[in-house]
Design a protein around this motif. Structure first.
Motif, short mmCIF file in Angstrom:
data_model
loop_
_atom_site.label_atom_id
_atom_site.label_comp_id
_atom_site.label_asym_id
_atom_site.label_seq_id
_atom_site.Cartn_x
_atom_site.Cartn_y
_atom_site.Cartn_z
N GLY A 162 0.78 -1.16 -0.04
CA GLY A 162 0.10 -0.05 0.08
C GLY A 162 1.00 1.34 0.03
N PHE A 163 2.03 1.29 0.69
CA PHE A 163 2.77 2.38 0.79
C PHE A 163 3.48 2.58 -0.30
N ALA A 164 4.04 1.42 -1.31
CA ALA A 164 4.57 1.59 -2.41
C ALA A 164 3.73 2.05 -3.46
N ALA A 165 2.60 1.68 -3.78
CA ALA A 165 1.41 1.98 -4.56
C ALA A 165 1.07 3.40 -4.13
N ALA A 166 1.01 3.83 -3.10
CA ALA A 166 0.58 5.38 -2.84
C ALA A 166 1.71 6.22 -3.31
N VAL A 167 3.07 5.89 -2.97
CA VAL A 167 4.08 6.67 -3.50
C VAL A 167 4.32 6.95 -4.82
N LEU A 168 4.00 5.81 -5.40
CA LEU A 168 4.08 5.63 -6.85
C LEU A 168 3.07 6.49 -7.28
N PHE A 169 1.99 6.44 -6.97
CA PHE A 169 0.63 7.23 -7.42
C PHE A 169 1.09 8.86 -7.40
#
Length: 94
Positions: free
Chosen positions: A28-35
């Motif tokens: 979730g953290f990786a996806a949020a940072v990438l988004f």
């Protein structure tokens, strides 16, 4: 399960639960940072319409892909390391 098809111990079940939680949170953290990195400029700045739309849609497509890739990679690594008979595992208490 152990090599003889027996039941998992409580420690093994707890380790799997913690690993699943870690996989979901880190994904979730990786996806949020990438988004945020991809779609953030479209949300923060007044960009031309087509560019803003492309960045938002790209962020919405890439974020779930990164989420799934992270979850799968963490859980397959955990499963591979938890195999019975592996000598390079870290034993409890060490």
């Amino acid at each position: 399960m152990d090599a003889h098809g027996g039941r998992r111990s409580q420690a093994e079940r707890d380790a799997a639960t913690v690993e699943i939680g870690y996989a979901l949170v880190s994904a979730g953290f990786a996806a949020a940072v990438l988004f945020g990195a991809v779609a953030g400029p479209a949300l923060l700045f007044d960009l031309p319409g087509p560019l803003s739309t492309v960045l938002l849609r790209l962020g919405l497509v890439i974020a779930p892909v990164v989420f799934l890739a992270r979850v799968v990679s963490v859980l397959t690594r955990f499963r591979w390391q938890a195999r019975p008979g592996r000598s390079d595992r870290i034993s409890p208490g060490s």
